[in-house]
Motif scaffolding. Structure first.
Motif, short mmCIF file in Angstrom:
data_model
loop_
_atom_site.label_atom_id
_atom_site.label_comp_id
_atom_site.label_asym_id
_atom_site.label_seq_id
_atom_site.Cartn_x
_atom_site.Cartn_y
_atom_site.Cartn_z
N ASP A 73 0.79 -1.23 0.00
CA ASP A 73 0.00 0.00 0.00
C ASP A 73 0.82 1.28 0.00
O ASP A 73 0.37 2.31 -0.48
CB ASP A 73 -0.91 0.03 1.24
N TRP A 74 2.00 1.24 0.56
CA TRP A 74 2.80 2.46 0.71
C TRP A 74 4.28 2.14 0.54
O TRP A 74 4.69 0.98 0.60
CB TRP A 74 2.56 3.13 2.07
N GLU A 76 8.27 3.96 1.65
CA GLU A 76 9.00 5.00 2.38
C GLU A 76 10.38 5.16 1.76
O GLU A 76 11.06 4.17 1.47
CB GLU A 76 9.15 4.61 3.85
N LYS A 140 -0.25 3.69 6.26
CA LYS A 140 0.99 4.38 5.91
C LYS A 140 1.58 5.03 7.16
O LYS A 140 0.86 5.66 7.93
CB LYS A 140 0.70 5.43 4.84
N ALA A 146 7.12 8.92 3.73
CA ALA A 146 6.22 7.81 3.38
C ALA A 146 5.13 8.30 2.42
O ALA A 146 4.58 9.38 2.60
CB ALA A 146 5.60 7.21 4.64
N TYR A 147 4.87 7.50 1.39
CA TYR A 147 3.91 7.87 0.35
C TYR A 147 2.88 6.78 0.15
O TYR A 147 3.21 5.59 0.17
CB TYR A 147 4.65 8.09 -0.98
N ASP A 148 1.64 7.17 -0.08
CA ASP A 148 0.58 6.24 -0.46
C ASP A 148 0.76 5.90 -1.93
O ASP A 148 0.67 6.78 -2.80
CB ASP A 148 -0.78 6.90 -0.21
#
Length: 161
Positions: A73-74, A76, A140, A146-148
């Motif tokens: 899902d995410w 970093e 997240k 950190a990015y979605d």
């Protein structure tokens, strides 16, 4: 009157023709992305382009693709670097010192001070933006690094050419 619409259309086509299409690089220093899995859930992603902003955005897009392909899902960013390949032109102050010897025993020394202005849009050559990422599932982390992955993919895919 038809020619009025033709000029903007040609300008748009020219802009599209000069923007490289998002995709894998054909070699290590070519424009496009390179990806390497370091270990499970950890990758190194780089994107080379002439535009530093596009290079970073496309590296983020590639990171989101890898994350989603893994079913995560995410991601970093754990490490980030930028490598610029100069074009041989630079701007800014410079100092030059020169000497000469002429006929008849005359000689001279000169000092010059100048300021360079890069012409041609100030291109710095190619820029490679490299990200080391870890991927994760679930919520997240609440960190700026950190990015979605779905959000990045949706927002940057539009600008990928």
């Amino acid at each position: 009157m038809k020619h009025v619409f033709l000029i903007p259309a040609l300008a748009v086509m020219a802009a599209c023709a000069t923007t490289p299409v998002y995709g894998p690089a054909k070699s290590e220093r070519a424009e496009g992305y390179l990806s390497q899995q370091i270990e499970t859930g950890r990758h190194r992603v780089s994107y080379t382009d002439r535009d530093p902003i596009r290079a970073r955005n496309m590296a983020l897009l590639r990171a989101s693709e890898i994350t989603l392909t893994e079913g995560k899902d995410w991601f970093e960013i754990t490490h980030e670097t930028v490598d610029s390949e100069g074009s041989g032109r630079s701007g800014g102050p410079s100092v030059s010192i020169g000497g000469s010897a002429g006929s008849g025993g005359y000689s001279g020394v000169g000092v010059g001070v100048g300021f360079g202005i890069p012409l041609g849009g100030g291109s710095v050559g190619k820029v490679t933006h490299t990200l080391e990422i870890v991927t994760g599932a679930g919520t997240k982390p609440d960190k700026a690094e950190a990015y979605d992955a779905r959000s990045v993919d949706m927002n940057l895919r539009v600008t990928s050419g």
